[in-house]
Motif scaffolding. Structure first.
Motif, mmCIF file in Angstrom:
data_model
loop_
_atom_site.group_PDB
_atom_site.id
_atom_site.type_symbol
_atom_site.label_atom_id
_atom_site.label_comp_id
_atom_site.label_asym_id
_atom_site.label_seq_id
_atom_site.Cartn_x
_atom_site.Cartn_y
_atom_site.Cartn_z
ATOM 1 N N MET A 22 62.481 99.942 77.022
ATOM 2 C CA MET A 22 61.318 100.796 76.742
ATOM 3 C C MET A 22 60.379 100.864 77.931
ATOM 4 O O MET A 22 59.767 101.902 78.200
ATOM 5 N N SER A 23 60.273 99.756 78.633
ATOM 6 C CA SER A 23 59.409 99.701 79.796
ATOM 7 C C SER A 23 59.909 100.678 80.871
ATOM 8 O O SER A 23 59.119 101.387 81.509
ATOM 9 N N VAL A 24 61.220 100.770 81.044
ATOM 10 C CA VAL A 24 61.788 101.731 81.996
ATOM 11 C C VAL A 24 61.580 103.157 81.475
ATOM 12 O O VAL A 24 61.102 104.036 82.197
ATOM 13 N N ALA A 25 61.900 103.365 80.203
ATOM 14 C CA ALA A 25 61.854 104.722 79.646
ATOM 15 C C ALA A 25 60.441 105.301 79.648
ATOM 16 O O ALA A 25 60.248 106.489 79.901
ATOM 17 N N GLU A 26 59.452 104.448 79.375
ATOM 18 C CA GLU A 26 58.078 104.944 79.293
ATOM 19 C C GLU A 26 57.454 105.194 80.665
ATOM 20 O O GLU A 26 56.432 105.841 80.772
ATOM 21 N N ASN A 27 58.064 104.666 81.706
ATOM 22 C CA ASN A 27 57.452 104.762 83.020
ATOM 23 C C ASN A 27 58.302 105.462 84.071
ATOM 24 O O ASN A 27 57.992 105.429 85.257
ATOM 25 N N SER A 28 59.414 106.057 83.651
ATOM 26 C CA SER A 28 60.273 106.761 84.612
ATOM 27 C C SER A 28 61.179 107.739 83.872
ATOM 28 O O SER A 28 61.190 107.779 82.645
ATOM 29 N N ASN A 29 61.969 108.474 84.643
ATOM 30 C CA ASN A 29 62.954 109.366 84.019
ATOM 31 C C ASN A 29 64.370 108.841 84.199
ATOM 32 O O ASN A 29 65.344 109.579 84.064
ATOM 33 N N LEU A 30 64.480 107.581 84.532
ATOM 34 C CA LEU A 30 65.809 107.026 84.820
ATOM 35 C C LEU A 30 66.629 106.834 83.553
ATOM 36 O O LEU A 30 66.094 106.685 82.460
ATOM 37 N N ARG A 31 67.933 106.838 83.736
ATOM 38 C CA ARG A 31 68.823 106.611 82.597
ATOM 39 C C ARG A 31 68.955 105.112 82.333
ATOM 40 O O ARG A 31 69.061 104.316 83.264
ATOM 41 N N VAL A 32 68.951 104.769 81.045
ATOM 42 C CA VAL A 32 69.070 103.357 80.659
ATOM 43 C C VAL A 32 70.238 103.209 79.692
ATOM 44 O O VAL A 32 70.417 104.032 78.794
ATOM 45 N N LEU A 33 71.023 102.148 79.884
ATOM 46 C CA LEU A 33 72.110 101.841 78.950
ATOM 47 C C LEU A 33 71.975 100.395 78.496
ATOM 48 O O LEU A 33 71.882 99.489 79.321
ATOM 49 N N LEU A 305 59.411 97.302 84.655
ATOM 50 C CA LEU A 305 58.514 97.865 85.666
ATOM 51 C C LEU A 305 58.966 97.491 87.072
ATOM 52 O O LEU A 305 58.926 98.307 87.993
ATOM 53 N N SER A 306 59.416 96.259 87.243
ATOM 54 C CA SER A 306 59.862 95.832 88.575
ATOM 55 C C SER A 306 61.087 96.625 89.008
ATOM 56 O O SER A 306 61.194 97.026 90.173
ATOM 57 N N ALA A 307 61.992 96.864 88.071
ATOM 58 C CA ALA A 307 63.238 97.559 88.405
ATOM 59 C C ALA A 307 62.990 98.999 88.842
ATOM 60 O O ALA A 307 63.808 99.590 89.543
ATOM 61 N N ILE A 308 61.854 99.580 88.421
ATOM 62 C CA ILE A 308 61.559 100.953 88.862
ATOM 63 C C ILE A 308 60.426 100.953 89.905
ATOM 64 O O ILE A 308 59.746 101.956 90.104
ATOM 65 N N ASP A 309 60.255 99.796 90.537
ATOM 66 C CA ASP A 309 59.293 99.642 91.632
ATOM 67 C C ASP A 309 57.850 99.943 91.248
ATOM 68 O O ASP A 309 57.065 100.423 92.055
ATOM 69 N N LYS A 310 57.474 99.656 89.988
ATOM 70 C CA LYS A 310 56.055 99.771 89.588
ATOM 71 C C LYS A 310 55.484 98.348 89.570
ATOM 72 O O LYS A 310 55.079 97.828 88.516
ATOM 73 N N LYS A 311 55.487 97.724 90.723
ATOM 74 C CA LYS A 311 55.147 96.304 90.776
ATOM 75 C C LYS A 311 53.676 96.030 90.469
ATOM 76 O O LYS A 311 53.342 95.003 89.893
ATOM 77 N N GLU A 312 52.811 96.974 90.878
ATOM 78 C CA GLU A 312 51.386 96.763 90.608
ATOM 79 C C GLU A 312 51.146 96.701 89.104
ATOM 80 O O GLU A 312 50.413 95.849 88.609
ATOM 81 N N LYS A 313 51.793 97.569 88.377
ATOM 82 C CA LYS A 313 51.645 97.605 86.928
ATOM 83 C C LYS A 313 52.248 96.329 86.298
ATOM 84 O O LYS A 313 51.717 95.804 85.324
ATOM 85 N N ALA A 314 53.339 95.887 86.895
ATOM 86 C CA ALA A 314 53.972 94.656 86.394
ATOM 87 C C ALA A 314 53.019 93.477 86.523
ATOM 88 O O ALA A 314 52.938 92.617 85.640
ATOM 89 N N LYS A 315 52.269 93.462 87.624
ATOM 90 C CA LYS A 315 51.344 92.341 87.879
ATOM 91 C C LYS A 315 50.304 92.184 86.774
ATOM 92 O O LYS A 315 49.825 91.083 86.518
ATOM 93 N N GLU A 316 49.960 93.318 86.139
ATOM 94 C CA GLU A 316 48.944 93.255 85.078
ATOM 95 C C GLU A 316 49.387 92.357 83.919
ATOM 96 O O GLU A 316 48.584 91.937 83.102
#
Ligand code: FAD
Ligand code: FES
Lengths: 416, 81
Positions: A22-33, A305-316
């Motif tokens: 969900m963290s990937v889906a809500e913050n990117s358009n990448l495909r998740v399996l 978040l880290s996997a989609i390079d949103k590291k600043e958001k991950a830090k929160e």
């Protein structure tokens, strides 16, 4: 062989894996399996009951996963690596290759089992083990059950079995009352957990809860008939139908080991962003250390978040994670195993259930490897997943060499 | 709830849809799973696919973990013992 292609591949559809997805889906358009070996999502804590998820929190999460069109492959067990960017899973329809850019391991934990005389008798189950069987339809109505071992899972299981009509004769917990009290006092820091504990206790109010206590023997001719329980040096024999016995949890590290991730103190080593020592391979939830559902959820969010390079958001999320981690550390300390449990098996007690290797046959070896090569301990179908974590406690042996396949697979899927 | 019919050691068993094969065996007269290498009767332990104690033969395929497999209409299950 079937091939699947995705951006982010997640192994394990429990709390940690779903949260990462969900963290990937809500913050990117990448495909998740998400790949999971069970028939439905949910993992251990949210294991479905006859195909239905009961927890409202889990239902909401699964609904969101469906709405976000996250791809799900159920009944698929990952058993080997294909190449650096793909893994192999066995499904009822054969093997599948799964290609990915980034990988998140969220493959959870299992129960620790310790050998004692009689533990191989029919109707001696794991604690979570019996709960899982009941969730898949086994009736425990009016069954007399002793719940034993260690950890918070014992209470959850006892309460669950009771709600299904079982007669819980007693709960026997190996840790001391002192340690429990100290832990209980620390709970106020995590209010939500505190209320959960109170709720559990009130439902189990009239159930006998022995501390400093453990099963030393299970008896029966064909099936289990009674258990012998010791508390403060005093023995008691309790007749029962089932024994539900588990000694807290062991992280599933075999998959990470197979890929070449570093392991530290029995857990998959990760940095603050949940990345393992392998680039683009993340690990979340129980494999990084037993921590319970809330920590699994938080780690999942961070890894996504880290996997989609949103590291600043991950830090929160770091502060929240640290708080939960402190709670997990206290929990693991509270339920650490007492040394007396090492002397439960006698010469004839089977330690390796797959190959029927007794305690007497392995006690003089120096390592798990020696016991494997010379006595076949850990050479059977479970590949040492049960006896390996037992001998780790009994003899301080490490079982940290794995070879694919990490689960036995059909020959045709291996050579395909 | 829909019932599924299957065979366990040639006995006809009818069980609720969504049950695992392990549950069906508990509900049947068979009440055996696998025999260990030294001939002991073993039952499921972990309930989650790890211990391999619940292995049975399903539709001729040996060593299937009965705790992980849901019942299907017409399944033929054989246990040791
Ligand atoms: C038997 C058992 C019962 C438990 N019951 C409770 C409970 O009632 N209450 C509670 O608070 N906590 C319970 N726990 C603790 C539980 O570990 C956590 O609370 C929570 O479920 C952790 O979430 P997770 O996502 O990290 O792992 P899990 O929930 O364990 O999820 C991991 C998932 O990965 C799958 N998996 C593992 N290996 C593979 C593979 N090779 N290929 C494909 N899929 C794979 C597993 O089947 C599982 O579905 C239980 C633990 C166990 C072992
Ligand atoms: S009961 Fe352990 S694998 Fe089925």
């Amino acid at each position: 062989m079937d091939k699947m292609q995705t951006d982010i591949l997640i192994i394990g559809g429990g709390a940690a894996g779903m949260s990462a997805a969900m963290s990937v889906a809500e913050n990117s358009n990448l495909r998740v399996l998400i790949v999971d070996d069970n028939p439905t999502l949910g993992g251990q804590i949210w294991r479905s009951e006859m195909g239905k998820i009961k927890s409202p929190e889990a239902k909401k999460l699964i609904e969101k996963i469906e709405q976000n069109e996250i791809e799900i492959l159920n009944k698929a067990q990952v058993f080997a690596q294909n190449d650096e960017k793909s893994l192999l899973a066995e499904t009822p329809n054969g093997a599948v290759q799964m290609h990915f850019e980034k990988l998140i391991l969220a493959n959870g934990a299992r129960e620790r089992f310790l050998p004692f005389p009689g533990w191989t008798l029919p109707n001696v189950f794991g604690a979570g083990g019996l709960q899982a069987l009941v969730k898949s339809g086994l009736s425990v109505e009016n069954k007399r059950i002793v719940v034993s071992g260690t950890g918070p899972l014992l209470l959850a299981v006892a309460e669950y079995l009771k709600s299904k009509g079982a007669i819980i004769l007693l709960i026997s917990e190996q840790t001391s009352r002192m340690k429990l009290l100290k832990f209980g006092l620390g709970l106020w820091r995590i209010p939500k957990k505190f209320f959960e504990a109170i709720k559990l206790q009130s439902k189990l109010q009239r159930t006998v809860y022995l501390t400093n206590s453990f099963v030393i023997k299970a008896e029966g001719k064909e099936n289990l008939e009674a258990v012998n329980i010791v508390q403060n040096g005093k023995n008691r024999r309790v007749e029962c139908d089932f024994l539900a016995c588990g000694f807290h949890l062991v992280p599933n590290i075999e998959l990470a080991l197979m890929l070449g991730c570093e392991i530290m103190d029995g857990n998959v080593l990760v940095d603050k962003f949940q990345e393992t020592t392998l680039e683009n391979v993340f690990c979340v939830g129980e494999p990084t250390g037993i921590g319970g559902v809330e920590l699994s959820l938080t780690e999942g969010k961070i890894a996504g978040l880290s996997a989609i390079d949103k590291k600043e958001k991950a830090k929160e999320l770091f502060t929240q994670k640290e708080k939960l981690q402190r709670f997990a550390n206290a929990l693991n300390e509270t339920f650490s195993l007492r040394d007396e449990l090492q002397s439960l098996p006698n010469e004839e007690t089977i330690v390796c259930r797959c190959e029927d290797v007794t305690f007497g046959k392995i006690k003089d070896f120096n390592s798990f490897r020696e016991a494997k090569l010379q006595a076949r301990c850990g050479m059977g179908s479970c590949q040492g997943k049960i006896c390996g974590s037992a001998t780790e406690f009994l003899f301080d042996w490490k079982n940290e060499s794995v070879r694919p396949p990490i689960f036995p697979v059909k020959l045709e899927n291996l050579v395909d | 709830m829909k019932k599924i019919k299957l065979q366990i050691n040639n006995e006809s068993v009818s069980i609720q849809e969504g049950s695992t094969v392990a549950t069906a065996i508990f509900e049947s007269d068979a009440k055996t799973f696998r025999k260990s290498v030294s001939g002991e009767n073993r039952f499921p332990l972990c309930g989650m696919g790890i211990c391999f104690e619940c292995r049975v033969t399903i539709d001729g395929v040996k060593h299937q973990r009965s705790c992980q497999i849901l019942v299907r209409e017409g399944m033929k299950i054989e246990t040791d013992g």
